[in-house]
Design a protein around this motif. Structure first.
Motif, PDB file in Angstrom:
ATOM      1  N   LYS A 185      -0.800   2.092  -5.510  1.00 39.23           N
ATOM      2  CA  LYS A 185      -1.386   0.950  -4.801  1.00 39.23           C
ATOM      3  C   LYS A 185      -2.279   1.485  -3.694  1.00 39.23           C
ATOM      4  N   MET A 186      -3.567   1.195  -3.834  1.00 38.35           N
ATOM      5  CA  MET A 186      -4.586   1.702  -2.925  1.00 38.35           C
ATOM      6  C   MET A 186      -4.949   0.637  -1.890  1.00 38.35           C
ATOM      7  N   ARG A 207      -6.338  -5.154  -9.044  1.00 38.29           N
ATOM      8  CA  ARG A 207      -5.475  -5.522  -7.905  1.00 38.29           C
ATOM      9  C   ARG A 207      -5.217  -4.306  -7.024  1.00 38.29           C
ATOM     10  N   ASP A 208      -6.218  -3.443  -6.947  1.00 45.04           N
ATOM     11  CA  ASP A 208      -6.192  -2.246  -6.111  1.00 45.04           C
ATOM     12  C   ASP A 208      -5.190  -1.197  -6.563  1.00 45.04           C
ATOM     13  N   TRP A 209      -4.808  -1.239  -7.832  1.00 41.47           N
ATOM     14  CA  TRP A 209      -4.011  -0.167  -8.419  1.00 41.47           C
ATOM     15  C   TRP A 209      -4.954   0.908  -8.936  1.00 41.47           C
ATOM     16  N   ARG A 210      -4.617   2.158  -8.672  1.00 44.48           N
ATOM     17  CA  ARG A 210      -5.331   3.275  -9.291  1.00 44.48           C
ATOM     18  C   ARG A 210      -4.436   3.798 -10.414  1.00 44.48           C
ATOM     19  N   THR A 218      -6.776  -2.320   0.167  1.00 43.36           N
ATOM     20  CA  THR A 218      -7.456  -3.538  -0.260  1.00 43.36           C
ATOM     21  C   THR A 218      -8.944  -3.259  -0.425  1.00 43.36           C
ATOM     22  N   GLY A 219      -9.474  -3.682  -1.559  1.00 39.58           N
ATOM     23  CA  GLY A 219     -10.883  -3.482  -1.848  1.00 39.58           C
ATOM     24  C   GLY A 219     -11.166  -2.252  -2.690  1.00 39.58           C
ATOM     25  N   PHE A 220     -10.171  -1.411  -2.920  1.00 45.80           N
ATOM     26  CA  PHE A 220     -10.368  -0.212  -3.741  1.00 45.80           C
ATOM     27  C   PHE A 220     -10.944  -0.591  -5.104  1.00 45.80           C
ATOM     28  N   ASN A 221     -10.299  -1.535  -5.772  1.00 36.73           N
ATOM     29  CA  ASN A 221     -10.777  -2.011  -7.071  1.00 36.73           C
ATOM     30  C   ASN A 221     -10.134  -3.375  -7.337  1.00 36.73           C
ATOM     31  N   PRO A 222     -10.786  -4.452  -6.904  1.00 42.17           N
ATOM     32  CA  PRO A 222     -10.208  -5.787  -7.089  1.00 42.17           C
ATOM     33  C   PRO A 222      -9.856  -6.104  -8.538  1.00 42.17           C
ATOM     34  N   LEU A 279       0.845  -1.190   0.000  1.00 43.24           N
ATOM     35  CA  LEU A 279       0.000   0.000   0.000  1.00 43.24           C
ATOM     36  C   LEU A 279       0.884   1.245   0.000  1.00 43.24           C
TER      37      LEU A 279
END
Length: 143
Positions: free
Chosen positions: A71-72, A81-84, A74-78, A44
C-alpha cells in the motif's frame, strides 16, 4: 516475510496464480487483513505477500513466483487503489512491478484485484476452509 503472520492453515490451490499452491502473509501494518471480508481499507505501509509452489506430474515440488502487494501513498496509482504489485520469479528476477520495471506484466494483477471491489480495498481473502482465526486481546482501558 516468513516471520509475519500467515493467514491460511495450509497452502491452498489458487487458479488465479497459475494453479499453484499459495500461502498468504501480512506485515503488522496489514493485520486488519485477518478480519477477512471486514478488513476495510488497509493503511499505508501494509504489505501482503503470497508465496507459491507447484507439484509436477512426477511429484516434484517446484518453487513458484512470489507476489507482493504494497500500500503506497495516496495518489501513487488510483487505478490500483494505490497498491503496488510486484512479482518476483524463483530465480530472483523481477517479473514486473507497478509503475516500474516491466509494469505491463503486472497489469493483470490490477485488473483481477479491481474485481474484488472498492469496499474490499481490491483484496481477495483466504478461502474459508483454509482461514486461520486469531485471538486479539482487547485493548486495556486507560487509567
Amino acid at each position: 516475510y516468513q516471520t509475519w503472520r500467515r493467514y491460511n492453515s495450509a497452502p491452498y490451490p489458487s487458479a488465479t496464480h497459475g494453479r499453484r499452491f499459495v500461502s498468504n502473509y501480512a506485515n503488522p501494518r496489514a493485520k486488519a487483513y485477518g478480519r477477512f471480508p471486514q478488513a476495510g481499507t488497509l493503511p499505508l505501509g501494509s504489505v501482503l505477500i503470497k508465496d507459491s509452489f507447484e507439484v509436477t506430474a512426477r511429484g516434484d515440488v517446484v518453487t513458484g513466483p512470489l507476489s507482493i502487494m504494497e500500500k503506497m501513498p495516496t495518489g501513487f496509482n488510483p487505478d490500483s487503489r494505490d497498491w503496488r504489485y510486484t512479482q518476483i520469479m524463483p530465480g530472483g528476477e523481477i517479473f514486473g512491478t507497478t509503475l516500474g520495471e516491466n509494469a505491463d506484466r503486472v497489469g493483470f494483477c490490477i485488473a483481477c484485484h479491481r474485481a474484488a471491489g472498492e469496499a474490499n480495498d481490491h483484496l481477495y481473502f483466504v478461502p474459508k476452509k483454509y482461514r486461520r482465526q486469531f485471538f486479539e486481546a482487547p485493548a486495556k482501558p486507560a487509567q
